[in-house]
Design a protein around this motif. Structure first.
Motif, short mmCIF file in Angstrom:
data_model
loop_
_atom_site.label_atom_id
_atom_site.label_comp_id
_atom_site.label_asym_id
_atom_site.label_seq_id
_atom_site.Cartn_x
_atom_site.Cartn_y
_atom_site.Cartn_z
N VAL A 33 -0.25 4.47 22.42
CA VAL A 33 -1.63 4.60 21.94
C VAL A 33 -2.45 5.39 22.95
CG1 VAL A 33 -3.71 3.37 21.19
CG2 VAL A 33 -1.46 2.36 20.77
N LEU A 34 -3.10 6.45 22.48
CA LEU A 34 -3.96 7.26 23.34
C LEU A 34 -5.41 6.86 23.17
CD1 LEU A 34 -2.70 10.93 22.77
CD2 LEU A 34 -2.21 9.46 24.73
N GLY A 35 -6.20 7.10 24.21
CA GLY A 35 -7.65 7.02 24.11
C GLY A 35 -8.25 8.32 24.59
N ILE A 36 -9.24 8.82 23.87
CA ILE A 36 -9.95 10.03 24.29
C ILE A 36 -11.45 9.74 24.26
CG2 ILE A 36 -10.45 12.46 23.80
CD1 ILE A 36 -7.70 12.79 22.68
N SER A 42 -15.83 7.49 21.72
CA SER A 42 -14.45 7.14 22.00
C SER A 42 -13.61 7.20 20.74
CB SER A 42 -14.34 5.72 22.58
OG SER A 42 -15.04 5.62 23.80
N TRP A 43 -12.38 7.67 20.89
CA TRP A 43 -11.39 7.64 19.81
C TRP A 43 -10.14 6.93 20.33
CZ3 TRP A 43 -14.71 11.59 20.60
CH2 TRP A 43 -15.37 12.17 19.50
N VAL A 44 -9.53 6.13 19.49
CA VAL A 44 -8.24 5.51 19.79
C VAL A 44 -7.23 6.09 18.82
CG1 VAL A 44 -6.93 3.36 19.78
CG2 VAL A 44 -9.24 3.40 20.71
N LEU A 45 -6.12 6.62 19.36
CA LEU A 45 -5.19 7.40 18.56
C LEU A 45 -3.80 6.77 18.56
CD1 LEU A 45 -6.16 10.94 19.94
CD2 LEU A 45 -7.18 9.73 18.00
N ARG A 234 -7.15 2.01 7.13
CA ARG A 234 -7.19 3.42 6.75
C ARG A 234 -7.39 4.31 7.99
NH1 ARG A 234 -10.73 1.64 2.24
NH2 ARG A 234 -9.37 1.37 0.43
N TYR A 235 -8.17 3.83 8.94
CA TYR A 235 -8.41 4.60 10.16
C TYR A 235 -7.13 4.77 10.95
CZ TYR A 235 -10.38 5.86 14.72
OH TYR A 235 -10.66 6.48 15.91
N LEU A 236 -6.40 3.70 11.10
CA LEU A 236 -5.21 3.73 11.95
C LEU A 236 -3.92 3.93 11.17
CD1 LEU A 236 -6.22 0.74 14.24
CD2 LEU A 236 -6.17 3.14 14.90
N ALA A 237 -3.97 3.73 9.85
CA ALA A 237 -2.78 3.87 9.01
C ALA A 237 -1.65 2.99 9.52
CB ALA A 237 -2.33 5.32 8.91
N LEU A 238 -2.01 1.75 9.89
CA LEU A 238 -1.01 0.81 10.36
C LEU A 238 -0.75 -0.23 9.28
CD1 LEU A 238 -2.24 0.14 13.99
CD2 LEU A 238 -0.27 1.47 13.30
N ARG A 239 0.52 -0.50 8.99
CA ARG A 239 0.87 -1.45 7.95
C ARG A 239 0.28 -2.83 8.22
NH1 ARG A 239 4.65 -1.36 4.15
NH2 ARG A 239 5.63 0.48 5.09
#
Length: 249
Positions: A33-36, A42-45, A234-239
């Motif tokens: 997981v990245l943070g920018i 802030s964005w968490v990717l 929806r933001y993270l597209a995590l099941r």
């Protein structure tokens, strides 16, 4: 060459200090997981999400879990996907494979064909970053430090005001003057930013909501939608996050 490829391993908790590039940059990771951070935003990717940074954008990049930062660098005379602003981009296997292909030793004709495809696979997403401006006044900074350490701290503004030796009205005014946000809104942003890495690591919404100070998953989801513009799933597209959203009352 108008598109270059970069790769940088990042250990959990490590950050690259603020810097900027002459080129447009797209950052994402295949694992971890990245943070920018850009200014106060802030964005968490997770691996499903990248961030487009227009040429010259100062930013910091880090990892909340071990990750490999992958980047595409595009010539600054190419169209700016974000029109001067960072923008989230969907990352799918096609984009990853295209980056791998561009990282190979291609002949000029093959490289030109591959580079021409890049703009077609960049799909912006309608998500808003989470801004958590830091207060300047020492009393407000003290409150901010407590909440950074424990976003779930339940004390209200009046209680914090007594702790730092200010009136409730004074502390309220300081948060607005220093951050541009009323205290409760600032705390909401802080809680949501703290929640994102946990969600990206696969923790369920109910557990994350409790850890950052929400009594119910539905209250957390409502706050997330208001600030970010979509649901965590929806933001993270995590099941896992999506499943918890469907179960939340």
């Amino acid at each position: 060459m108008t598109v270059a490829v970069g790769s940088l391993p990042l250990a959990a908790g490590s950050w690259v200090g603020e810097h900027a590039h002459r080129e447009h940059q797209l950052n994402w990771t295949d694992r971890g997981v990245l943070g920018i951070v850009v200014g106060t935003r802030s964005w968490v990717l997770p691996p499903t999400l990248g961030l487009w940074l227009p040429a010259g954008t100062p930013h910091r990049t880090g990892a909340t879990r071990d990750a490999v930062l992958r980047s595409l660098y595009l010539a600054p005379d190419l169209p700016d996907l974000g029109a001067g602003e960072p923008v989230a981009v969907a990352v799918d296997p096609l984009l990853s494979h295209l980056a791998d292909h561009l990282g190979a030793d291609l002949d000029p004709a093959a490289r030109s064909r591959a580079e021409a495809v890049v703009p077609d696979v960049l799909r912006p997403l309608p998500t808003a970053p989470i801004a958590v401006p830091e207060p300047v006044d020492a009393r407000a900074r003290s409150v901010a430090a407590v909440l950074h350490a424990d976003p779930a701290d339940p004390r209200d503004l009046a209680e914090f005001a007594r702790v730092v030796g200010a009136s409730r009205r004074t502390l309220s005014r300081l948060f607005v003057a220093d951050t541009g946000l009323a205290f409760e809104r600032w705390r909401t942003h802080l809680r949501l930013r703290a929640a994102l890495p946990l969600l990206a690591e696969g923790h369920g919404v109910a557990r994350v909501a409790h850890r950052v100070g929400y009594a119910t998953p539905s209250a957390f989801l409502a706050a997330f939608r208001r600030v970010v513009g979509t649901t965590p799933g929806r933001y993270l597209a995590l099941r896992g996050a999506g499943d918890d959203e469907r179960r939340a009352p």
